[in-house]
Design an enzyme around this catalytic site. Structure first.
Site, PDB file in Angstrom:
ATOM      1  N   ALA A  29       2.685   1.113  14.170  1.00  0.00           N
ATOM      2  CA  ALA A  29       2.162   0.607  15.446  1.00  0.00           C
ATOM      3  C   ALA A  29       2.686   1.458  16.588  1.00  0.00           C
ATOM      4  CB  ALA A  29       2.512  -0.864  15.642  1.00  0.00           C
ATOM      5  N   HIS A  34       7.287   5.694  21.112  1.00  0.00           N
ATOM      6  CA  HIS A  34       7.495   6.480  19.901  1.00  0.00           C
ATOM      7  C   HIS A  34       7.145   7.952  20.137  1.00  0.00           C
ATOM      8  CE1 HIS A  34       6.678   2.375  18.128  1.00  0.00           C
ATOM      9  NE2 HIS A  34       7.819   2.682  17.547  1.00  0.00           N
ATOM     10  N   VAL A 177      11.087   3.788  27.336  1.00  0.00           N
ATOM     11  CA  VAL A 177       9.845   4.112  28.039  1.00  0.00           C
ATOM     12  C   VAL A 177       9.226   2.799  28.524  1.00  0.00           C
ATOM     13  CG1 VAL A 177       7.542   5.131  27.862  1.00  0.00           C
ATOM     14  CG2 VAL A 177       9.486   6.188  26.668  1.00  0.00           C
TER      15      VAL A 177
END
Length: 330
Positions: A29, A34, A177
Protein backbone atom coordinates in the site's frame (compact mmCIF):
# COMPACT_ATOMS: atom_id res chain seq x y z
CA UNK A 1 14.84 1.91 -15.06
CA UNK A 2 12.77 -1.26 -14.98
CA UNK A 3 12.12 -2.73 -11.56
CA UNK A 4 12.48 -6.50 -11.22
CA UNK A 5 9.88 -8.45 -9.21
CA UNK A 6 11.30 -11.33 -7.16
CA UNK A 7 9.43 -13.80 -4.96
CA UNK A 8 12.16 -15.89 -3.34
CA UNK A 9 15.34 -15.22 -1.42
CA UNK A 10 17.17 -17.56 -3.79
CA UNK A 11 16.32 -15.29 -6.72
CA UNK A 12 17.53 -12.27 -4.78
CA UNK A 13 20.77 -13.95 -3.68
CA UNK A 14 21.50 -14.97 -7.27
CA UNK A 15 21.64 -11.35 -8.41
CA UNK A 16 25.16 -10.04 -8.99
CA UNK A 17 26.10 -7.30 -6.50
CA UNK A 18 28.33 -4.31 -7.15
CA UNK A 19 28.24 -1.54 -4.61
CA UNK A 20 25.95 -1.04 -1.63
CA UNK A 21 22.52 -2.60 -1.26
CA UNK A 22 19.91 -0.43 0.50
CA UNK A 23 16.62 -1.98 1.59
CA UNK A 24 13.26 -0.34 2.27
CA UNK A 25 10.86 -2.62 4.15
CA UNK A 26 7.12 -2.12 3.63
CA UNK A 27 3.83 -3.91 4.07
CA UNK A 28 2.69 -2.60 0.71
CA UNK A 29 0.00 0.00 0.00
CA UNK A 30 2.85 2.33 -0.93
CA UNK A 31 2.40 6.11 -0.86
CA UNK A 32 4.61 9.20 -1.06
CA UNK A 33 6.09 8.46 2.36
CA UNK A 34 7.42 5.16 1.07
CA UNK A 35 8.59 6.83 -2.13
CA UNK A 36 10.65 9.26 -0.03
CA UNK A 37 12.30 6.28 1.66
CA UNK A 38 13.11 4.73 -1.72
CA UNK A 39 14.58 7.97 -3.05
CA UNK A 40 16.79 8.28 0.01
CA UNK A 41 17.83 4.65 -0.41
CA UNK A 42 18.77 5.44 -4.01
CA UNK A 43 21.06 8.23 -2.80
CA UNK A 44 22.68 5.92 -0.26
CA UNK A 45 23.17 3.06 -2.70
CA UNK A 46 24.46 5.33 -5.46
CA UNK A 47 24.36 4.61 -9.17
CA UNK A 48 26.43 1.45 -8.82
CA UNK A 49 24.45 0.05 -5.90
CA UNK A 50 21.05 -1.58 -5.59
CA UNK A 51 17.77 -0.59 -3.95
CA UNK A 52 15.46 -3.37 -2.80
CA UNK A 53 11.89 -2.70 -1.64
CA UNK A 54 10.28 -5.50 0.34
CA UNK A 55 6.50 -5.92 0.28
CA UNK A 56 5.28 -8.32 2.94
CA UNK A 57 2.20 -8.13 5.15
CA UNK A 58 3.55 -9.73 8.31
CA UNK A 59 0.91 -11.75 10.18
CA UNK A 60 2.99 -11.86 13.37
CA UNK A 61 2.53 -8.17 14.12
CA UNK A 62 -1.26 -8.13 13.91
CA UNK A 63 -3.04 -8.85 17.17
CA UNK A 64 -6.53 -10.24 17.75
CA UNK A 65 -9.16 -7.97 16.22
CA UNK A 66 -6.64 -6.00 14.16
CA UNK A 67 -6.86 -5.44 10.44
CA UNK A 68 -4.71 -8.20 8.88
CA UNK A 69 -7.43 -9.28 6.44
CA UNK A 70 -8.50 -5.69 5.86
CA UNK A 71 -4.99 -4.41 5.24
CA UNK A 72 -4.76 -3.15 1.64
CA UNK A 73 -2.84 -5.24 -0.85
CA UNK A 74 -1.97 -3.27 -3.99
CA UNK A 75 1.11 -4.98 -5.37
CA UNK A 76 0.85 -3.77 -8.98
CA UNK A 77 0.55 -0.16 -7.85
CA UNK A 78 3.34 -0.71 -5.32
CA UNK A 79 5.73 -1.87 -8.02
CA UNK A 80 4.96 1.21 -10.10
CA UNK A 81 5.59 3.59 -7.18
CA UNK A 82 8.81 1.77 -6.27
CA UNK A 83 10.01 1.91 -9.86
CA UNK A 84 9.29 5.62 -10.22
CA UNK A 85 11.18 6.31 -6.98
CA UNK A 86 14.27 4.44 -8.16
CA UNK A 87 14.01 0.85 -6.88
CA UNK A 88 15.88 -1.90 -8.69
CA UNK A 89 13.98 -4.79 -7.10
CA UNK A 90 10.65 -5.38 -5.40
CA UNK A 91 10.97 -8.45 -3.20
CA UNK A 92 7.46 -9.75 -2.44
CA UNK A 93 7.81 -13.12 -0.75
CA UNK A 94 4.95 -15.34 0.30
CA UNK A 95 4.24 -16.18 3.93
CA UNK A 96 5.68 -19.66 3.29
CA UNK A 97 8.89 -18.12 1.97
CA UNK A 98 9.38 -15.99 5.06
CA UNK A 99 8.06 -18.54 7.56
CA UNK A 100 8.67 -22.01 6.09
CA UNK A 101 7.00 -24.63 8.23
CA UNK A 102 4.64 -22.15 9.85
CA UNK A 103 5.05 -19.46 12.49
CA UNK A 104 8.55 -19.46 13.97
CA UNK A 105 9.05 -21.05 17.38
CA UNK A 106 11.99 -18.77 18.14
CA UNK A 107 11.26 -15.05 17.95
CA UNK A 108 12.94 -11.76 18.78
CA UNK A 109 11.75 -10.17 22.02
CA UNK A 110 11.39 -6.39 22.09
CA UNK A 111 12.04 -6.29 25.85
CA UNK A 112 10.77 -3.55 28.18
CA UNK A 113 10.83 -0.86 25.48
CA UNK A 114 8.45 -2.96 23.44
CA UNK A 115 5.88 -3.01 26.24
CA UNK A 116 5.41 0.78 26.33
CA UNK A 117 3.07 3.01 24.28
CA UNK A 118 2.41 1.06 21.08
CA UNK A 119 3.47 -2.14 22.82
CA UNK A 120 0.98 -1.57 25.65
CA UNK A 121 -1.80 -0.88 23.15
CA UNK A 122 -0.84 -3.78 20.89
CA UNK A 123 0.66 -6.60 22.99
CA UNK A 124 3.14 -8.73 21.04
CA UNK A 125 3.21 -6.32 18.09
CA UNK A 126 6.86 -5.37 18.45
CA UNK A 127 8.01 -8.96 18.97
CA UNK A 128 6.38 -9.81 15.64
CA UNK A 129 7.80 -6.71 13.99
CA UNK A 130 11.37 -7.35 15.14
CA UNK A 131 11.14 -11.01 14.18
CA UNK A 132 10.16 -10.23 10.60
CA UNK A 133 12.69 -7.38 10.33
CA UNK A 134 15.43 -9.75 11.48
CA UNK A 135 14.26 -12.34 8.95
CA UNK A 136 14.09 -9.84 6.10
CA UNK A 137 17.50 -8.39 6.94
CA UNK A 138 18.95 -11.90 6.68
CA UNK A 139 17.01 -12.66 3.49
CA UNK A 140 17.93 -9.41 1.72
CA UNK A 141 21.47 -9.00 3.13
CA UNK A 142 21.63 -5.19 2.87
CA UNK A 143 24.38 -2.75 3.78
CA UNK A 144 21.76 -0.23 4.90
CA UNK A 145 18.06 -0.40 5.76
CA UNK A 146 15.72 2.61 5.85
CA UNK A 147 12.65 3.21 8.02
CA UNK A 148 10.32 6.18 8.49
CA UNK A 149 10.53 8.31 11.61
CA UNK A 150 6.72 8.33 11.73
CA UNK A 151 7.00 4.91 13.39
CA UNK A 152 9.43 6.29 15.96
CA UNK A 153 9.18 3.46 18.48
CA UNK A 154 9.61 0.87 15.74
CA UNK A 155 12.69 2.69 14.46
CA UNK A 156 14.18 2.90 17.96
CA UNK A 157 13.63 -0.82 18.55
CA UNK A 158 15.16 -1.81 15.20
CA UNK A 159 18.21 0.31 15.96
CA UNK A 160 18.48 -1.34 19.37
CA UNK A 161 18.15 -4.84 17.94
CA UNK A 162 20.76 -4.24 15.27
CA UNK A 163 23.15 -2.81 17.85
CA UNK A 164 22.50 -5.35 20.61
CA UNK A 165 22.63 -8.38 18.30
CA UNK A 166 25.52 -7.16 16.10
CA UNK A 167 23.79 -7.20 12.73
CA UNK A 168 26.41 -4.91 11.20
CA UNK A 169 23.87 -2.96 9.13
CA UNK A 170 23.37 0.80 8.93
CA UNK A 171 19.86 1.79 10.06
CA UNK A 172 18.70 5.08 8.54
CA UNK A 173 15.68 7.05 9.75
CA UNK A 174 13.85 9.22 7.20
CA UNK A 175 11.67 12.18 8.28
CA UNK A 176 7.89 11.84 8.27
CA UNK A 177 6.17 12.90 5.06
CA UNK A 178 2.96 14.91 5.56
CA UNK A 179 0.09 15.97 3.37
CA UNK A 180 -0.47 19.67 2.78
CA UNK A 181 -2.82 19.91 5.77
CA UNK A 182 -0.27 18.30 8.11
CA UNK A 183 -1.71 14.78 8.33
CA UNK A 184 1.09 12.22 8.36
CA UNK A 185 0.95 9.91 5.37
CA UNK A 186 -0.25 6.43 6.29
CA UNK A 187 -1.70 3.46 4.45
CA UNK A 188 -4.58 3.61 6.93
CA UNK A 189 -5.61 7.15 5.94
CA UNK A 190 -7.65 5.64 3.11
CA UNK A 191 -10.05 4.19 5.68
CA UNK A 192 -11.10 7.67 6.89
CA UNK A 193 -14.33 9.27 5.71
CA UNK A 194 -14.10 13.01 4.88
CA UNK A 195 -15.52 13.91 8.31
CA UNK A 196 -13.20 11.48 10.09
CA UNK A 197 -10.24 12.89 8.23
CA UNK A 198 -11.05 16.39 9.47
CA UNK A 199 -11.08 15.07 13.03
CA UNK A 200 -7.85 13.14 12.44
CA UNK A 201 -6.02 16.39 11.73
CA UNK A 202 -6.03 16.92 15.51
CA UNK A 203 -3.12 14.48 15.84
CA UNK A 204 -0.69 16.62 13.87
CA UNK A 205 -2.24 19.85 15.19
CA UNK A 206 -1.63 18.68 18.75
CA UNK A 207 1.99 17.89 17.95
CA UNK A 208 2.45 21.29 16.30
CA UNK A 209 0.90 23.01 19.33
CA UNK A 210 3.35 21.18 21.58
CA UNK A 211 6.22 22.06 19.27
CA UNK A 212 5.25 25.74 19.23
CA UNK A 213 5.00 25.85 23.01
CA UNK A 214 8.39 24.16 23.23
CA UNK A 215 9.91 26.70 20.85
CA UNK A 216 8.55 29.58 22.92
CA UNK A 217 9.95 28.07 26.13
CA UNK A 218 13.36 27.48 24.56
CA UNK A 219 13.43 31.04 23.20
CA UNK A 220 12.72 32.31 26.71
CA UNK A 221 15.55 30.20 28.09
CA UNK A 222 17.94 31.53 25.47
CA UNK A 223 16.92 35.11 26.20
CA UNK A 224 17.34 34.52 29.93
CA UNK A 225 20.91 33.33 29.38
CA UNK A 226 21.79 36.35 27.27
CA UNK A 227 20.63 38.99 29.76
CA UNK A 228 22.65 39.52 33.00
CA UNK A 229 20.93 38.45 36.22
CA UNK A 230 19.95 41.99 37.16
CA UNK A 231 16.90 44.23 37.09
CA UNK A 232 17.57 44.65 33.35
CA UNK A 233 17.07 40.92 32.94
CA UNK A 234 13.63 41.08 34.51
CA UNK A 235 12.68 43.99 32.27
CA UNK A 236 13.89 42.16 29.16
CA UNK A 237 11.89 39.06 30.04
CA UNK A 238 8.84 41.14 30.82
CA UNK A 239 9.07 42.63 27.34
CA UNK A 240 8.54 39.11 25.95
CA UNK A 241 5.07 39.08 27.44
CA UNK A 242 6.00 36.76 30.30
CA UNK A 243 5.63 39.56 32.85
CA UNK A 244 4.59 37.65 35.95
CA UNK A 245 7.02 34.78 35.51
CA UNK A 246 9.75 37.04 34.21
CA UNK A 247 9.54 39.34 37.19
CA UNK A 248 11.29 36.64 39.15
CA UNK A 249 14.26 35.86 36.95
CA UNK A 250 15.44 33.08 39.21
CA UNK A 251 12.08 31.32 38.81
CA UNK A 252 12.19 31.69 35.04
CA UNK A 253 15.70 30.27 34.76
CA UNK A 254 14.84 27.41 37.09
CA UNK A 255 11.59 26.61 35.28
CA UNK A 256 13.05 26.74 31.78
CA UNK A 257 13.93 23.04 31.45
CA UNK A 258 10.51 22.27 32.94
CA UNK A 259 8.74 23.20 29.71
CA UNK A 260 8.05 19.46 29.43
CA UNK A 261 4.75 19.90 31.30
CA UNK A 262 3.79 22.92 29.20
CA UNK A 263 4.39 20.97 25.98
CA UNK A 264 2.18 18.12 27.14
CA UNK A 265 -0.56 20.55 28.18
CA UNK A 266 -0.51 22.41 24.86
CA UNK A 267 -0.84 19.20 22.89
CA UNK A 268 -3.49 17.73 25.20
CA UNK A 269 -5.68 20.83 24.85
CA UNK A 270 -6.01 20.22 21.09
CA UNK A 271 -6.80 16.54 21.58
CA UNK A 272 -9.39 17.24 24.26
CA UNK A 273 -11.18 19.59 21.88
CA UNK A 274 -11.13 16.95 19.13
CA UNK A 275 -12.71 14.47 21.54
CA UNK A 276 -15.77 16.73 21.63
CA UNK A 277 -16.16 17.01 17.85
CA UNK A 278 -18.34 14.88 15.57
CA UNK A 279 -17.05 12.32 14.83
CA UNK A 280 -14.93 12.32 17.98
CA UNK A 281 -11.28 11.46 18.41
CA UNK A 282 -10.63 8.76 21.00
CA UNK A 283 -7.17 9.22 22.49
CA UNK A 284 -5.04 6.16 23.10
CA UNK A 285 -1.99 7.96 24.44
CA UNK A 286 -0.10 11.24 24.39
CA UNK A 287 3.47 10.90 25.64
CA UNK A 288 6.71 12.83 25.77
CA UNK A 289 9.46 10.23 25.92
CA UNK A 290 13.19 9.58 25.80
CA UNK A 291 13.85 7.86 22.44
CA UNK A 292 16.53 5.65 24.00
CA UNK A 293 13.95 3.66 25.97
CA UNK A 294 10.55 5.32 25.30
CA UNK A 295 10.08 6.05 28.97
CA UNK A 296 8.39 9.29 30.06
CA UNK A 297 10.73 12.23 30.63
CA UNK A 298 10.76 14.44 33.74
CA UNK A 299 10.50 18.21 33.93
CA UNK A 300 14.27 18.56 34.34
CA UNK A 301 15.01 16.46 31.25
CA UNK A 302 17.56 17.74 28.73
CA UNK A 303 18.35 16.23 25.34
CA UNK A 304 16.48 14.62 22.47
CA UNK A 305 12.84 13.64 23.09
CA UNK A 306 9.83 12.42 21.10
CA UNK A 307 6.30 13.82 21.44
CA UNK A 308 4.09 10.90 20.40
CA UNK A 309 0.35 10.45 20.00
CA UNK A 310 -2.02 7.62 19.05
CA UNK A 311 -5.78 7.83 18.67
CA UNK A 312 -8.78 6.31 16.96
CA UNK A 313 -11.16 8.12 14.65
CA UNK A 314 -14.06 5.88 13.80
CA UNK A 315 -12.54 2.41 13.41
CA UNK A 316 -9.15 3.68 12.22
CA UNK A 317 -6.19 3.89 14.58
CA UNK A 318 -3.51 6.47 13.71
CA UNK A 319 -0.14 7.41 15.19
CA UNK A 320 2.15 10.41 14.80
CA UNK A 321 5.13 12.03 16.51
CA UNK A 322 7.58 14.90 16.43
CA UNK A 323 11.18 15.06 17.70
CA UNK A 324 12.00 17.85 20.19
CA UNK A 325 15.22 18.92 21.92
CA UNK A 326 15.10 20.17 25.48
CA UNK A 327 17.69 22.33 27.17
CA UNK A 328 19.99 23.69 24.48
CA UNK A 329 23.55 24.05 25.72
CA UNK A 330 24.33 27.17 27.70
Amino acid sequence: MTTTMLRTAGELHARPRAGRRAVVMTMGALHEGHAALVRTAREIAGPEGEVVVTVFVNPLQFGAGEDLDRYPRTLDADVKIAEEAGADVVFAPSVDEVYPGGEPQVRVSAGPMGERLEGASRPGHFDGMLTVVAKLLHLTRPDAALYGQKDAQQLALIRRMVRDLDFGIDIVGVPTVREDDGLALSSRNRYLSPAERRTALALSQALFAGRDRHAAQEALRARAREVPATHARAEALSALGESRAAADTHAVAKAAPGSVAAVRTAARTVLDEAARTTPPLTLDYLALVDPSDFGDIDDDFTGEAVLAVAARVGTTRLIDNLPLTFGAAS
